[in-house]
Every structure is written in structure tokens, then in C-alpha cells.
Design an enzyme around this catalytic site. Structure first.
Site, PDB file in Angstrom:
ATOM      1  N   GLY A   1       8.741 -56.296  32.776  1.00 46.23           N
ATOM      2  CA  GLY A   1       7.358 -55.978  33.146  1.00 46.23           C
ATOM      3  C   GLY A   1       6.409 -56.608  32.147  1.00 46.23           C
ATOM      4  N   GLY A   2       5.230 -55.992  32.032  1.00 41.29           N
ATOM      5  CA  GLY A   2       4.224 -56.530  31.127  1.00 41.29           C
ATOM      6  C   GLY A   2       4.689 -56.560  29.684  1.00 41.29           C
TER       7      GLY A   2
ATOM      8  N   GLY B   1      -0.022 -94.471  25.890  1.00 45.52           N
ATOM      9  CA  GLY B   1      -0.642 -93.230  25.432  1.00 45.52           C
ATOM     10  C   GLY B   1       0.284 -92.451  24.518  1.00 45.52           C
ATOM     11  CB  ALA B   2       3.933 -91.949  24.533  1.00 44.29           C
TER      12      ALA B   2
HETATM   13  C1  HXC Z   1      10.941 -43.515  30.515  1.00 42.37           C
HETATM   14  C2  HXC Z   1      12.993 -44.505  30.636  1.00 42.37           C
HETATM   15  C3  HXC Z   1      12.399 -45.725  30.965  1.00 42.37           C
HETATM   16  C4  HXC Z   1      10.986 -45.791  31.030  1.00 42.37           C
HETATM   17  C5  HXC Z   1      14.521 -46.004  30.915  1.00 42.37           C
HETATM   18  N1  HXC Z   1      14.292 -44.707  30.633  1.00 42.37           N
HETATM   19  N2  HXC Z   1      13.369 -46.652  31.141  1.00 42.37           N
HETATM   20  N3  HXC Z   1      12.261 -43.409  30.408  1.00 42.37           N
HETATM   21  N4  HXC Z   1      10.299 -44.646  30.806  1.00 42.37           N
HETATM   22  N5  HXC Z   1      10.355 -46.925  31.312  1.00 42.37           N
HETATM   23  C6  HXC Z   1      15.278 -43.700  30.316  1.00 42.37           C
HETATM   24  C7  HXC Z   1      16.139 -43.355  31.516  1.00 42.37           C
HETATM   25  O1  HXC Z   1      15.503 -42.368  32.280  1.00 42.37           O
HETATM   26  C8  HXC Z   1      17.381 -42.836  30.828  1.00 42.37           C
HETATM   27  O2  HXC Z   1      17.104 -41.517  30.380  1.00 42.37           O
HETATM   28  C9  HXC Z   1      17.482 -43.700  29.597  1.00 42.37           C
HETATM   29  O3  HXC Z   1      16.193 -44.233  29.383  1.00 42.37           O
HETATM   30  C10 HXC Z   1      18.444 -44.823  29.753  1.00 42.37           C
HETATM   31  O4  HXC Z   1      18.144 -45.486  30.958  1.00 42.37           O
HETATM   32  P1  HXC Z   1      19.295 -45.877  31.987  1.00 42.37           P
HETATM   33  O5  HXC Z   1      18.599 -46.223  33.250  1.00 42.37           O
HETATM   34  O6  HXC Z   1      20.327 -44.806  32.041  1.00 42.37           O
HETATM   35  O7  HXC Z   1      19.925 -47.136  31.287  1.00 42.37           O
HETATM   36  P2  HXC Z   1      20.503 -48.445  31.941  1.00 42.37           P
HETATM   37  O8  HXC Z   1      21.389 -48.090  33.092  1.00 42.37           O
HETATM   38  O9  HXC Z   1      21.071 -49.243  30.844  1.00 42.37           O
HETATM   39  O10 HXC Z   1      19.236 -49.205  32.554  1.00 42.37           O
HETATM   40  C11 HXC Z   1      18.231 -49.694  31.708  1.00 42.37           C
HETATM   41  C12 HXC Z   1      17.007 -50.132  32.520  1.00 42.37           C
HETATM   42  C13 HXC Z   1      16.565 -48.986  33.444  1.00 42.37           C
HETATM   43  C14 HXC Z   1      17.380 -51.341  33.379  1.00 42.37           C
HETATM   44  C15 HXC Z   1      15.937 -50.546  31.537  1.00 42.37           C
HETATM   45  O11 HXC Z   1      16.440 -47.827  32.652  1.00 42.37           O
HETATM   46  C16 HXC Z   1      15.263 -49.250  34.072  1.00 42.37           C
HETATM   47  O12 HXC Z   1      15.193 -49.962  35.067  1.00 42.37           O
HETATM   48  N6  HXC Z   1      14.227 -48.634  33.537  1.00 42.37           N
HETATM   49  C17 HXC Z   1      12.894 -48.757  34.103  1.00 42.37           C
HETATM   50  C18 HXC Z   1      12.338 -50.113  33.798  1.00 42.37           C
HETATM   51  C19 HXC Z   1      10.931 -50.203  34.246  1.00 42.37           C
HETATM   52  O13 HXC Z   1      10.656 -50.387  35.439  1.00 42.37           O
HETATM   53  N7  HXC Z   1      10.032 -50.018  33.292  1.00 42.37           N
HETATM   54  C20 HXC Z   1       8.654 -50.162  33.539  1.00 42.37           C
HETATM   55  C21 HXC Z   1       8.408 -51.654  33.478  1.00 42.37           C
HETATM   56  S1  HXC Z   1       6.771 -51.982  33.722  1.00 42.37           S
HETATM   57  P3  HXC Z   1      18.245 -40.404  30.281  1.00 42.37           P
HETATM   58  O14 HXC Z   1      17.491 -39.196  29.869  1.00 42.37           O
HETATM   59  O15 HXC Z   1      18.868 -40.328  31.606  1.00 42.37           O
HETATM   60  O16 HXC Z   1      19.152 -40.896  29.243  1.00 42.37           O
HETATM   61  C22 HXC Z   1       6.188 -51.942  32.215  1.00 42.37           C
HETATM   62  C23 HXC Z   1       4.761 -52.182  32.227  1.00 42.37           C
HETATM   63  C24 HXC Z   1       4.331 -52.643  30.876  1.00 42.37           C
HETATM   64  O17 HXC Z   1       6.812 -51.740  31.274  1.00 42.37           O
HETATM   65  C25 HXC Z   1       2.966 -53.145  31.079  1.00 42.37           C
HETATM   66  C26 HXC Z   1       2.386 -53.590  29.831  1.00 42.37           C
HETATM   67  C27 HXC Z   1       1.065 -54.179  30.100  1.00 42.37           C
END
Ligand code: HXC
Length: 540
Positions: free
Chosen positions: A203-204, A438-439
Site C-alpha cells: 500500500g502507501g 548528446g551522450a
Molecule cells: C492491523 C494487522 C494488519 C494491519 C496484519 N495485522 N496487518 N493488524 N492492521 N494492517 C495483524 C493480523 O490481524 C494478525 O493479527 C497479525 O497482524 C499477523 O497477520 P497475518 O495475516 O496472520 O500474517 P500473514 O499471514 O503473514 O500475512 C501478512 C499480511 C496480511 C500479508 C501482511 O496480514 C495482510 O494482508 N495484512 C493487511 C495488509 C493491508 O492491506 N494493509 C493495509 C495496506 S494499505 P493476529 O492478532 O491474528 O496475530 C496501507 C495504507 C498506507 O498500509 C497508506 C499510507 C499513505
């Protein structure tokens, strides 16, 4: 009477002192009691802090072939040098039962330490705590070390392993990211910033590493993408794995987002340690001089025969670099991306230089979009951090074709031109063979405020090669071979440019090292400033 009064006064004074003593004694007892209680609570909490998300989560992390946030810092920093900040910090979110899900430190370990005795500020995301997700609180921890790094002038290294914005916190976590991006930009050009991607970065969140100076990845366990495979499938119906979309292979070879990759956490952390000595601590610092055992006047005879007899035959520019710089000192950056140009740090008589060199082995060393952007960014880093530039030129020109033209070789090539024109650090250039069109100008020519521009006798400097030139200016000539010969004799040599003063000298290849060291020493006191401006408008 006065005696009696004096006695009473003394007794009162004694009673007062006695009371005072007993009060302070009681205070000492209470104080001692609370001190021991607090310190045992603190010790207990410290034990919890060290456990991050708990043994089960740490085991899961290890099972994926990854180290924990603290294990990583232990390997990155000099033994015993880490000083942690904000280990007791907790998040303040209460939604979605988060008030019963608080872990001290909140999923990130921050502080400072040293690498080879030099100060560095660090943060390490702890995937065992809520997937290392970024909360408002843990963004504040990152911002605190970034501020300190800016204050004292020390690099920042971020170890990224995070599920992105903490979903439960909504816009608060987005605000945290935004503040980090803003700080990355403020720190850019002030202190070096390095990102090491050791797990998810999606993501971001990818934009913080992208704003830093150097990004490294761990193969197979790390990935970076703006939208993951599921979204890609939903929007474009394209099926792609995480690895194909944003693994280390993709970003070090195709996108150029990452500068290098390592096969596991241990190698990656050691790799960053090896890289660190090439960097200054800040733009107020210079890269430390290293003791050099390689003789300053070493003449490498092999350089005199390294250029093949035919100008269509390639040779390895990496070998040329290796024979000129201090033994084994070349540290290549982005070795797998845009291989037609080489960039990296090296040392000449112990002094750090940034090297930009065309690589004749790939696409004859022609400049394309990727090569231009790769080199431009590196040049700007070197200039921002006072690292002299050494450019080795063997370039037939810019890459022709619709693919390049339509995708914007003009504006991408302009970035390289801009970067060289803007740079005020010492600029040394050696033309080993071709320098066309140019290079020729772009590759740190005399005309772009080059300080020391020399060529080997094998240099060919002209608007274009003989074949192309004859086809244009002698299109209908009955004896084209003769015209090509004439053209070559006139232009496929460095003499014409040397006569004009566009070259400072024509040197024998074997003396290149000695000449460059001499000039680098001379240019130590170079003082060149661009006129004041808010900022230039680099073509993007
Ligand atoms: C809160 C999160 C989390 C998140 C993971 N966890 N991502 N908690 N916010 N963004 C937690 C899970 O609930 C889980 O908690 C623990 O972390 C481990 O995650 P798992 O899914 O069990 O691990 P894994 O199977 O290894 O998968 C990892 C992962 C997946 C691929 C990263 O967790 C995932 O897809 N997470 C969401 C990613 C996402 O969409 N993030 C937002 C992106 S957008 P428990 O309690 O069960 O252990 C973004 C915007 C930023 O970030 C913008 C900036 C401008």
C-alpha cells in the site's frame, strides 16, 4: 532570663532537628520502598518488552526464515551499542477491543547505536505485534528518531516488516504515514536514509522506502507493492503471485525500486554494515578517509590493452574500474537493474568517490531511460553529500527506437543531464572509447563544469559514428568506404577535442589511477556554489 530563653531555644532547635531527621529517615524508607518496587516493575516490563508479541509469534517469525525486530538490530549494530527509546510506549486506540490489546513498545523498536563505531538512528518494525502495523503511536516513535538524527547529523536506517497502516486506527495511522513521508523529504539530502525491506511492505507504506536514498530487500521473504495480487486480479483480471508482483527479483531487476537484495536476514544486515562506511553521516560531514595500502602511483599495464582493437567489440567496464580504484573498494549499487550503466562507490587513495560508468557489455553501453534515471539519482545523492564523481565514458549515444521515444527518453535523459549540470562536487571524467552525440555532453563533459576531463588514446569523440555520419553527409558519394576512413581519421580520435581544450589531456590508460588521485587531492579545496534559488525544477 536570657540564659533560660537561650536554653529553650536550643531545646526547640534540637527537637526540630530531631523531627527533621526522623522525617527524612521515614522518607528514605518510603522512597527506598517505592524505588525497589518501581524498579522491579520496570524490570518485569522490560522482560515483556523483549518478548514483543510473545513466544508463539516469534516462533512463527523464525519459521518463515525471518529474525525478530530485536535480533535484527543486534546484528545490524555494533555489539552493545543499541540505546532504545520509547520501549514503554503504548497505543491509545480503544476501538475494536484495542484497549485490551496493548503491547509495550507498540510493535516497533527504535533508538540509536553505532555501525563500525559511527552513529546511526534506527527503527525496526516488529511483525510479531499486530503484524508490525503502523499506529499513530509507533509512527511517533519513528518520527522521534528521525528528528534526533536530523538534529545531530546521523543516518537513519529503517528495517521494514509491516502489514501497513493499522486498520483499527483509521485515519490516525494514515496521518502517521503522512508525517513520516514528510520527514523523509525534509531529511533528504541532509542525512543518508536507508530502507531494508525484510517482510511485507504494501500500500502507501511503500512510499517511505521510495523516498529514502537506498532500498535493499531480502529475497523470498520481502515484497513491496502498491496493490496486492487480490486487488490486481479484481481490477485487471491479471493473475500474479506476490513474488512476481513485488518480490526482490522484480524490484532489483525490472522496476529499479530496490538497489540490491540479499538471500536472508543475516546477509542483508551484514550487507548494510558493509555499505555504511561509504556514506557520510550527514551533509555536514565527509566520508571518513580509509587507510590505503594500494600504491597511489600503481600503474596497471593491463589497462593499456583492455580496449579491443575493433570498436564493435565489447569489454567489461567493471574490470577497468577494478584496476583503477583502491583494491576491492568498488561497491556497486543496483547491479541487476539497467546494467548498461554502472554506479557505485569506490575509493581512490582512501577517499570515497561515486562512480558512474557506461558498460559496453550491455546494449553497447547506450543510454536508455532506466540507465539515465539510475545514474541521475545516484549523482544527486553524491552531490548532496559531497562525494566527488568519477565518470568513465564509453557511450555510442542514446538508445534509438519508438519504445524509448514514446516512453519519454527525452525527459528521462534530461534528468541525467540536469543532475550532472547541477552537481558542484569535484567531477573527474575519463573517456575510454566512444563518446558520441548528446551522450558525450551528458556524461560529465568539460562543458558541464567538468573539473578534469581526460581521454585514453582509444577515444572517439564526435557527433556520431563514421557509418551514420557518412550516410547523412555523403549519401551519394561514390566511395563511401573512403569517406568513412577520412571521417574516422578526423573524429575517431581524442585529438580534435583536445585541440579545442575540451579535454585537459590524453593520458595513457595505465597512469589513470595516479592522475585521478592527484586531481582529487587538488580538488579537495574546490569551492563552487550554484546561485541561490528555492529549488530547481528537475524534469520528472
Ligand atoms: C492491523 C494487522 C494488519 C494491519 C496484519 N495485522 N496487518 N493488524 N492492521 N494492517 C495483524 C493480523 O490481524 C494478525 O493479527 C497479525 O497482524 C499477523 O497477520 P497475518 O495475516 O496472520 O500474517 P500473514 O499471514 O503473514 O500475512 C501478512 C499480511 C496480511 C500479508 C501482511 O496480514 C495482510 O494482508 N495484512 C493487511 C495488509 C493491508 O492491506 N494493509 C493495509 C495496506 S494499505 P493476529 O492478532 O491474528 O496475530 C496501507 C495504507 C498506507 O498500509 C497508506 C499510507 C499513505
Amino acid at each position: 532570663m536570657s540564659l533560660l530563653f537561650a536554653k529553650r531555644q536550643l531545646t526547640q532547635f534540637a527537637r526540630f532537628k530531631l523531627n527533621e531527621a526522623s522525617v527524612s529517615c521515614k522518607y528514605a524508607v518510603t522512597h527506598k520502598y517505592s524505588y525497589t518496587t518501581t524498579s522491579s516493575i520496570v524490570n518485569e516490563k522490560r522482560k515483556q518488552i523483549l518478548m514483543g508479541g510473545g513466544k508463539e509469534k516469534q516462533d512463527a517469525q523464525h519459521a518463515k526464515g525471518k529474525l525478530t525486530a530485536r535480533e535484527r538490530l543486534n546484528l545490524l549494530l555494533d555489539k552493545g551499542s543499541f540505546r532504545e527509546y520509547d520501549a514503554f510506549v503504548e497505543h491509545s486506540c480503544t476501538d475494536f477491543n484495542m484497549d485490551s490489546n496493548r503491547i509495550l513498545g507498540d510493535g516497533i523498536v527504535t533508538g540509536h547505536g553505532t555501525i563500525h563505531g559511527r552513529r546511526v538512528f534506527v527503527y525496526s518494525q516488529d511483525f510479531t505485534v499486530l503484524g508490525g502495523s503502523l499506529s499513530r503511536t509507533n509512527a511517533n516513535k519513528i518520527l522521534k528518531v528521525m528528528d534526533q538524527a536530523l538534529l545531530v547529523g546521523a543516518p537513519i536506517i529503517g528495517l521494514e516488516d509491516s502489514g501497513g497502516a493499522r486498520i483499527q486506527e483509521g485515519v490516525d495511522s494514515l496521518a502517521g504515514y503522512a508525517d513520516i513521508f514528510q520527514k523523509n523529504v525534509i531529511a533528504s539530502g541532509v542525512v543518508p536514509q536507508i530502507s531494508l525491506i525484510m517482510g511485507p511492505c504494501a500500500g502507501g507504506a511503500v512510499y517511505s522506502p521510495a523516498l529514502t536514498d537506498f532500498t535493499f530487500m531480502v529475497q523470498d521473504t520481502s515484497y513491496m507493492f502498491v496493490t496486492g495480487p487480490d486487488v490486481v486480479k479484481a481490477v485487471t483480471n491479471e493473475k500474479v503471485t506476490q513474488e512476481e508482483l513485488g518480490g526482490a527479483r522484480t524490484h532489483t531487476r525490472k522496476s529499479g525500486v530496490a538497489h540490491n537484495s540479499f538471500s536472508n536476514d543475516i546477509e542483508a544486515l551484514q550487507g548494510v554494515r558493509d555499505f555504511f562506511p561509504y556514506l557520510p553521516l550527514s551533509n555536514r560531514d565527509v566520508v571518513p578517509h580509509q587507510l590505503c595500502h594500494d600504491p597511489v602511483d600503481r600503474q596497471d599495464e593491463a589497462l593499456d590493452t583492455i580496449i579491443p582493437s575493433s570498436s564493435n567489440i565489447a569489454y567489461n567496464m567493471k574490470e577497468v574500474i577494478g584496476r583503477i580504484v583502491d583494491t576491492h573498494s568498488f561497491y556497486e549499487i543496483a547491479p541487476k537493474f539497467a546494467k548498461n550503466i554502472l554506479i557505485g562507490f569506490a575509493r581512490l587513495n582512501g577517499q570515497s568517490v561515486g562512480i558512474v560508468a557506461n558498460q559496453p557489455l550491455v546494449s553497447s553501453g547506450a543510454l536508455d531511460m532506466d540507465a539515465s534515471v539510475k545514474a541521475a539519482r545516484f549523482i544527486r545523492f553524491c552531490d548532496a553529500f559531497n562525494i566527488p564523481l568519477l565518470t568513465l565514458v564509453d557511450v555510442p549515444g542514446f538508445m534509438p527506437g519508438t519504445a524509448q521515444e514514446h516512453a519519454g527518453i527525452i525527459r528521462h535523459g534530461a534528468k541525467l543531464l540536469y543532475a550532472y549540470c547541477e552537481a558542484t562536487v569535484p567531477k573527474l571524467t575519463v573517456i575510454t572509447r566512444k563518446a558520441y552525440g548528446g551522450a558525450y555532453i551528458v556524461m560529465s563533459s568539460k562543458h558541464l563544469r567538468g573539473d578534469y576531463n581526460v581521454a585514453w588514446p582509444s577515444a572517439e569523440i564526435a557527433v556520431m559514428g563514421a557509418a551514420g555520419a557518412v550516410e547523412i553527409i555523403f549519401r551519394n558519394h561514390p566511395d563511401k568506404p573512403a569517406m568513412r576512413k577520412e571521417y574516422k581519421e578526423k573524429f575517431a580520435t581524442p585529438l580534435f577535442a583536445a585541440k579545442r581544450g575540451y579535454l585537459d589531456d590524453i593520458i595513457s590508460p595505465k597512469e589513470t589511477r595516479a592522475r585521478l588521485i592527484e586531481q582529487l587531492d587538488l580538488l579537495k579545496s574546490k569551492a563552487l556554489k550554484n546561485p541561490w534559488k528555492k529549488h530547481g525544477c528537475i524534469p520528472l
